[in-house]
Design a protein around this motif. Structure first.
Motif, PDB file in Angstrom:
ATOM      1  N   LYS A   1      59.189  41.934 -59.232  1.00 40.55           N
ATOM      2  CA  LYS A   1      59.359  43.508 -60.180  1.00 40.55           C
ATOM      3  C   LYS A   1      57.870  44.073 -60.418  1.00 40.55           C
ATOM      4  N   TYR A   2      57.548  43.260 -60.735  1.00 40.40           N
ATOM      5  CA  TYR A   2      56.061  43.161 -61.439  1.00 40.40           C
ATOM      6  C   TYR A   2      54.823  43.443 -60.943  1.00 40.40           C
ATOM      7  N   LYS A   3      53.788  44.678 -60.410  1.00 39.64           N
ATOM      8  CA  LYS A   3      52.454  44.756 -59.685  1.00 39.64           C
ATOM      9  C   LYS A   3      51.573  44.120 -60.067  1.00 39.64           C
ATOM     10  N   ASN A   4      51.589  44.730 -61.823  1.00 45.37           N
ATOM     11  CA  ASN A   4      50.452  44.139 -62.570  1.00 45.37           C
ATOM     12  C   ASN A   4      50.905  42.641 -63.681  1.00 45.37           C
ATOM     13  N   ILE A   5      50.313  41.856 -63.612  1.00 46.54           N
ATOM     14  CA  ILE A   5      50.779  40.565 -64.125  1.00 46.54           C
ATOM     15  C   ILE A   5      49.992  40.426 -65.151  1.00 46.54           C
ATOM     16  N   LEU A   6      50.062  40.069 -66.288  1.00 42.41           N
ATOM     17  CA  LEU A   6      48.868  39.296 -67.245  1.00 42.41           C
ATOM     18  C   LEU A   6      49.485  38.113 -67.636  1.00 42.41           C
ATOM     19  N   MET A   7      48.585  36.490 -68.093  1.00 41.89           N
ATOM     20  CA  MET A   7      49.378  35.585 -68.883  1.00 41.89           C
ATOM     21  C   MET A   7      48.690  35.489 -69.310  1.00 41.89           C
ATOM     22  N   PHE A   8      49.307  34.786 -71.044  1.00 39.87           N
ATOM     23  CA  PHE A   8      48.730  34.357 -71.932  1.00 39.87           C
ATOM     24  C   PHE A   8      49.103  32.377 -72.218  1.00 39.87           C
ATOM     25  N   GLY A   9      48.647  32.281 -72.653  1.00 37.98           N
ATOM     26  CA  GLY A   9      48.619  30.990 -72.747  1.00 37.98           C
ATOM     27  C   GLY A   9      47.984  30.263 -74.085  1.00 37.98           C
ATOM     28  N   SER A  10      48.378  28.983 -74.936  1.00 39.66           N
ATOM     29  CA  SER A  10      47.856  28.608 -75.957  1.00 39.66           C
ATOM     30  C   SER A  10      47.697  26.955 -75.680  1.00 39.66           C
ATOM     31  N   SER A  11      47.031  26.529 -75.778  1.00 41.15           N
ATOM     32  CA  SER A  11      47.139  25.312 -75.889  1.00 41.15           C
ATOM     33  C   SER A  11      46.908  24.303 -74.776  1.00 41.15           C
ATOM     34  N   VAL A  12      48.096  23.918 -74.936  1.00 36.04           N
ATOM     35  CA  VAL A  12      48.855  23.280 -73.484  1.00 36.04           C
ATOM     36  C   VAL A  12      49.286  24.349 -72.528  1.00 36.04           C
ATOM     37  N   GLY A  13      50.033  25.349 -73.130  1.00 34.98           N
ATOM     38  CA  GLY A  13      50.349  26.153 -72.710  1.00 34.98           C
ATOM     39  C   GLY A  13      49.009  27.139 -71.682  1.00 34.98           C
ATOM     40  N   ALA A  14      48.091  27.241 -72.231  1.00 34.13           N
ATOM     41  CA  ALA A  14      46.707  27.488 -71.826  1.00 34.13           C
ATOM     42  C   ALA A  14      46.437  26.313 -70.409  1.00 34.13           C
ATOM     43  N   SER A  15      46.539  25.279 -70.654  1.00 37.96           N
ATOM     44  CA  SER A  15      45.872  23.671 -70.060  1.00 37.96           C
ATOM     45  C   SER A  15      47.050  23.797 -68.500  1.00 37.96           C
ATOM     46  N   SER A  16      48.784  24.316 -68.707  1.00 37.08           N
ATOM     47  CA  SER A  16      49.419  24.467 -67.383  1.00 37.08           C
ATOM     48  C   SER A  16      48.554  25.633 -66.705  1.00 37.08           C
ATOM     49  N   LEU A  17      48.768  26.938 -67.315  1.00 38.54           N
ATOM     50  CA  LEU A  17      48.043  27.433 -66.613  1.00 38.54           C
ATOM     51  C   LEU A  17      46.332  27.532 -65.818  1.00 38.54           C
ATOM     52  N   LEU A  18      45.891  27.300 -65.986  1.00 38.97           N
ATOM     53  CA  LEU A  18      44.329  26.718 -65.593  1.00 38.97           C
ATOM     54  C   LEU A  18      45.397  25.798 -64.539  1.00 38.97           C
ATOM     55  N   ILE A  19      45.795  25.082 -64.511  1.00 36.96           N
ATOM     56  CA  ILE A  19      46.288  24.015 -62.963  1.00 36.96           C
ATOM     57  C   ILE A  19      47.379  24.489 -62.967  1.00 36.96           C
ATOM     58  N   ALA A  20      47.754  25.236 -62.812  1.00 33.64           N
ATOM     59  CA  ALA A  20      48.175  26.605 -62.199  1.00 33.64           C
ATOM     60  C   ALA A  20      48.082  27.889 -61.679  1.00 33.64           C
ATOM     61  N   LEU A  21      46.498  27.658 -62.191  1.00 34.46           N
ATOM     62  CA  LEU A  21      45.991  28.842 -61.334  1.00 34.46           C
ATOM     63  C   LEU A  21      45.495  29.097 -60.041  1.00 34.46           C
ATOM     64  N   PRO A  22      45.600  28.165 -58.973  1.00 29.90           N
ATOM     65  CA  PRO A  22      45.320  27.903 -57.354  1.00 29.90           C
ATOM     66  C   PRO A  22      46.287  28.816 -56.422  1.00 29.90           C
TER      67      PRO A  22
END
Length: 331
Positions: A181-202
């Protein structure tokens, strides 16, 4: 001494030796029990963290939870401070993740720029980040906050926190959900959430930017660098790591450190307080230097783990607003 007396005489040492042996066995057993109990208790605290006394029951809110997450512990069903919709996000893990979609337009914002995904920390749930919703709505973003596996109201097929190992698939699922649905997507993560984002980054090439609070290099480094490990021998620390990964049914190979090398297109803003005693800010410093693309870092002097915004909301929001404006406008 007569012959019969000699025959019936038993030196005391023959009785002392068995008693000493029994005592040693008992002492050894007690030490082994204490060690096993201590290791199991420590692994429980790591696998099943309790965030500030907040339970998974959304109808309950402790005074400490309200202090940290806001009114009604951030439960917008009860506060009714935003118009929102209940959503279910199909996860690659095989079940649906519950979430709240807070649309900007229906909350009085004239122009919607896109969406931001909130990914909460380990041991908490989507309510943790409710206090940040007004800021991102004012920037023109719809807000989607959801529960990771085994958190909040989400299903839990394999109990236990995995520090991004299973959680990153939930993050990727949420990205696929909003990318339709969205063209502009931002993501915010804290702690394990931030680490999960970085693992998914590729796999997040369509994301315009990641805002990351206090991520970790990997699970092993998290345990090794913790203050509690400072006085323990290496073999004991490794035993704890092995116990946690065995009980949680995950390995430590999936990590932000290993994933960062495979992505270079998504702008990163890493925020990490120098007063964070759960995850040292050195973790974010290391990750920023490892990332092959430009990244921004901010290491404020104040703020405990996951509480940087609370220390100075205006300064925090100014840094994030500048990051958003530069990365949304140039796409």
């Amino acid at each position: 001494m007569t012959q019969n007396e000699k025959k019936n005489h038993h030196p005391k040492r023959n009785w002392i030796l068995p008693r000493v042996g029994y005592s040693l066995v008992i002492v050894f057993s007690l030490v082994l029990f204490a060690f096993t109990f201590g290791m199991w208790s420590a692994s429980d605290q790591i696998l099943f963290p309790n965030w500030k006394g907040v339970s998974k029951d959304f109808l309950k809110c402790s005074p400490e939870g309200e202090k940290n997450w806001g009114k009604s512990c951030g439960n917008i069903r009860l506060t009714k401070e935003f118009y929102f919709r209940e959503v279910l996000i199909p996860s690659l893990n095989g079940y649906d993740l519950p979430g709240w979609l807070v649309p900007a337009h229906e909350n009085g914002i004239l122009f919607s720029k896109g969406v931001i995904l909130f990914v909460h920390g380990g041991g908490s749930d989507r309510r943790e980040l409710t206090r940040l919703i007004p800021f991102y709505l004012n920037q023109g973003f719809d807000v989607l906050s959801f529960d990771l596996s085994c958190h909040g109201e989400a299903p839990c097929m394999v109990p236990g926190l995995t520090f991004g190992n299973r959680e990153f698939r939930d993050v990727l699922s949420a990205y696929l959900y909003v990318s339709k649905k969205y063209k502009n997507i931002l993501m915010f993560g804290s702690s394990v959430g931030a680490s999960s984002l970085l693992i998914a980054l590729p796999f997040l090439n369509g994301v315009k930017g990641l805002i990351l609070e206090n991520p970790m290099i990997n699970f092993n480094r998290l345990i090794l660098d913790s203050p509690e490990s400072a006085s323990l021998p290496n073999w004991m620390i490794q035993s704890l790591i092995d116990l946690v990964t065995s009980r949680g049914k995950f390995d430590s190979l999936l990590s932000p450190e290993n994933s960062l090398r495979f992505s270079s297109s998504v702008p990163l803003l890493l925020i990490h307080s120098k007063k964070d005693f759960v995850v040292s800010y050195k973790h974010s410093e290391f990750l920023a230097n490892l990332y092959p693309a430009p990244s921004e870092v901010w290491f404020p002097e104040l703020g405990s783990h996951g509480k940087v915004w609370d220390e100075n909301p205006s300064k925090y929001e100014a840094r994030v607003k500048d990051f958003i404006q530069r990365n949304i406008s140039k796409k």
